[in-house]
Design a protein around this motif. Structure first.
Motif, mmCIF file in Angstrom:
data_model
loop_
_atom_site.group_PDB
_atom_site.id
_atom_site.type_symbol
_atom_site.label_atom_id
_atom_site.label_comp_id
_atom_site.label_asym_id
_atom_site.label_seq_id
_atom_site.Cartn_x
_atom_site.Cartn_y
_atom_site.Cartn_z
ATOM 1 N N UNK A 1 0.604 -1.010 -0.071
ATOM 2 C CA UNK A 1 -0.335 -0.246 -0.159
ATOM 3 C C UNK A 1 0.661 1.164 0.030
ATOM 4 N N UNK A 2 0.017 2.115 -0.703
ATOM 5 C CA UNK A 2 1.296 3.758 -0.729
ATOM 6 C C UNK A 2 1.496 3.863 0.701
ATOM 7 N N UNK A 3 0.197 4.238 1.255
ATOM 8 C CA UNK A 3 0.861 4.707 2.677
ATOM 9 C C UNK A 3 1.688 4.380 3.511
ATOM 10 N N UNK A 4 2.498 4.670 4.498
ATOM 11 C CA UNK A 4 3.902 3.955 4.786
ATOM 12 C C UNK A 4 3.158 3.330 6.312
ATOM 13 N N UNK A 5 1.974 3.434 6.546
ATOM 14 C CA UNK A 5 1.337 2.733 7.540
ATOM 15 C C UNK A 5 1.007 1.221 7.681
ATOM 16 N N UNK A 6 1.675 0.082 7.543
ATOM 17 C CA UNK A 6 1.177 -1.156 7.462
ATOM 18 C C UNK A 6 -0.198 -1.686 7.100
ATOM 19 N N UNK A 7 -0.832 -2.433 6.374
ATOM 20 C CA UNK A 7 -2.508 -2.407 5.921
ATOM 21 C C UNK A 7 -1.963 -3.926 6.912
ATOM 22 N N UNK B 1 2.939 -9.701 1.552
ATOM 23 C CA UNK B 1 4.512 -9.990 2.575
ATOM 24 C C UNK B 1 3.496 -11.541 3.180
ATOM 25 N N UNK B 2 3.383 -12.178 2.944
ATOM 26 C CA UNK B 2 2.579 -13.123 3.348
ATOM 27 C C UNK B 2 1.546 -13.038 4.321
ATOM 28 N N UNK B 3 1.242 -14.529 4.436
ATOM 29 C CA UNK B 3 -0.641 -14.646 5.945
ATOM 30 C C UNK B 3 0.822 -15.945 6.836
ATOM 31 N N UNK B 4 0.528 -15.476 7.473
ATOM 32 C CA UNK B 4 1.404 -15.566 9.275
ATOM 33 C C UNK B 4 0.718 -16.225 10.007
ATOM 34 N N UNK C 1 3.400 -9.999 22.121
ATOM 35 C CA UNK C 1 4.508 -9.676 21.817
ATOM 36 C C UNK C 1 5.608 -10.793 20.709
ATOM 37 N N UNK C 2 5.189 -11.936 19.964
ATOM 38 C CA UNK C 2 5.373 -12.161 18.881
ATOM 39 C C UNK C 2 4.992 -11.947 18.075
ATOM 40 N N UNK C 3 3.648 -11.647 18.114
ATOM 41 C CA UNK C 3 3.326 -11.389 16.666
ATOM 42 C C UNK C 3 3.806 -9.946 16.321
ATOM 43 N N UNK C 4 4.150 -9.075 16.633
ATOM 44 C CA UNK C 4 4.574 -7.454 16.646
ATOM 45 C C UNK C 4 5.396 -8.079 15.801
ATOM 46 N N UNK C 5 6.544 -8.779 17.062
ATOM 47 C CA UNK C 5 8.616 -8.997 16.613
ATOM 48 C C UNK C 5 8.351 -9.657 14.750
ATOM 49 N N UNK C 6 7.041 -10.960 14.896
ATOM 50 C CA UNK C 6 6.964 -11.344 13.383
ATOM 51 C C UNK C 6 6.543 -10.820 12.511
ATOM 52 N N UNK D 1 8.261 -9.484 9.082
ATOM 53 C CA UNK D 1 8.489 -9.737 7.286
ATOM 54 C C UNK D 1 8.217 -8.384 7.005
ATOM 55 N N UNK D 2 7.767 -7.436 7.495
ATOM 56 C CA UNK D 2 7.646 -6.281 6.889
ATOM 57 C C UNK D 2 8.319 -5.583 6.317
ATOM 58 N N UNK D 3 9.859 -5.439 7.131
ATOM 59 C CA UNK D 3 10.434 -4.723 6.717
ATOM 60 C C UNK D 3 11.684 -5.690 6.257
ATOM 61 N N UNK D 4 11.142 -7.282 6.038
ATOM 62 C CA UNK D 4 11.947 -7.825 5.163
ATOM 63 C C UNK D 4 13.067 -8.354 5.709
ATOM 64 N N UNK D 5 13.166 -8.907 7.560
ATOM 65 C CA UNK D 5 14.670 -9.008 7.887
ATOM 66 C C UNK D 5 14.212 -10.673 8.503
ATOM 67 N N UNK D 6 13.397 -11.297 8.145
ATOM 68 C CA UNK D 6 12.848 -12.610 8.959
ATOM 69 C C UNK D 6 12.823 -13.498 7.442
ATOM 70 N N UNK D 7 12.832 -14.635 7.571
ATOM 71 C CA UNK D 7 12.920 -15.666 6.112
ATOM 72 C C UNK D 7 12.924 -16.805 7.128
ATOM 73 N N UNK D 8 11.405 -17.485 6.277
ATOM 74 C CA UNK D 8 10.974 -18.487 7.717
ATOM 75 C C UNK D 8 12.327 -20.171 6.437
ATOM 76 N N UNK D 9 12.038 -20.661 8.130
ATOM 77 C CA UNK D 9 12.980 -21.735 8.655
ATOM 78 C C UNK D 9 12.072 -23.084 7.351
#
Length: 209
Positions: free
Chosen positions: A3-9, A107-110, A180-185, A189-197
């Motif tokens: 989305x164009x907004x900086x705030x993730x949807x 960015x997928x569905x977790x 906390x786990x949901x927020x960190x995940x 994902x949104x910042x591209x720093x988390x890859x699935x194992x």
């Protein structure tokens, strides 16, 4: 496209009380919750009055858009989801989603699962951890795929099970760890720093309802 907004949807999917704290945490963190998907209201009690899910009650308190599809493969429902232009879908204690749904966001569905995957895949991981006398449990976030609880894992958090712990106690303990786990995940994902194992199926066990 994002989305164009900086705030993730975000579209959030869940039903019971277990799924309420992560939703509240996402709202508090400032994410734009563009839709909340939950089960249809069901008759309950002697009067058979319609009862709303815990997640719907929370969503309505925050004036969020609520969707209650009877069929997750319904074309109108899928079109409505696509129209929300969400960056990410988050699932906590809901239903198995068809690919037509979980493949929508860029960015997928977790999903947040109540065990240390690949152990205790299925609908009742907390119950089976207690039944089997486990000394450790926890939570896992993972990306959805075609099977139940088999997608690549993202983050985990462990919780020791003390002697005498009941299913209800462990449920409450894990529920407190979920936000906390949901927020960190979501952030990873949104910042591209988390890859699935990939999960090791040789270590898998099952937790049927």
């Amino acid at each position: 496209m994002r989305s164009e907004s900086n705030n993730p949807r975000i579209v959030y999917m869940g039903t019971p009380e277990f799924a309420v704290p992560p939703l509240k945490a996402l709202i508090k963190e400032g994410y734009e919750i563009v839709g909340v998907v939950t089960v249809a209201d069901k008759p309950a009690g002697r009067g058979r009055n319609l009862k709303e899910s815990a997640v719907k009650k929370c969503a309505r308190k925050h004036d969020l858009n609520v969707l209650q599809p009877l069929n997750l493969k319904n074309d109108e429902f899928i079109a409505a989801l696509k129209a929300l232009n969400a960056d990410l879908f988050i699932v906590v204690a809901f239903r198995m989603l068809p690919e037509a749904v979980w493949s929508i966001p860029p960015f997928g569905t977790f999903n947040l699962h109540g065990s240390l995957l690949p152990k205790y895949r299925g609908a009742a991981p907390i119950h089976w951890a207690i039944i089997n006398g486990e000394t450790k449990s926890g939570l896992t976030t993972f990306l959805l795929d075609h099977k139940i609880d088999t997608g690549g894992t993202l983050l985990q958090i462990e919780q020791n099970i003390q002697p005498g712990t009941t299913t209800g106690t462990l449920y409450t303990e894990l529920m407190a760890l979920g936000p906390d786990l949901v927020l960190r995940t979501a952030k990873g994902l949104l910042e591209g720093n988390l890859k699935p194992v990939s999960q090791n199926d040789n270590n898998a066990s099952h937790a049927p309802k």
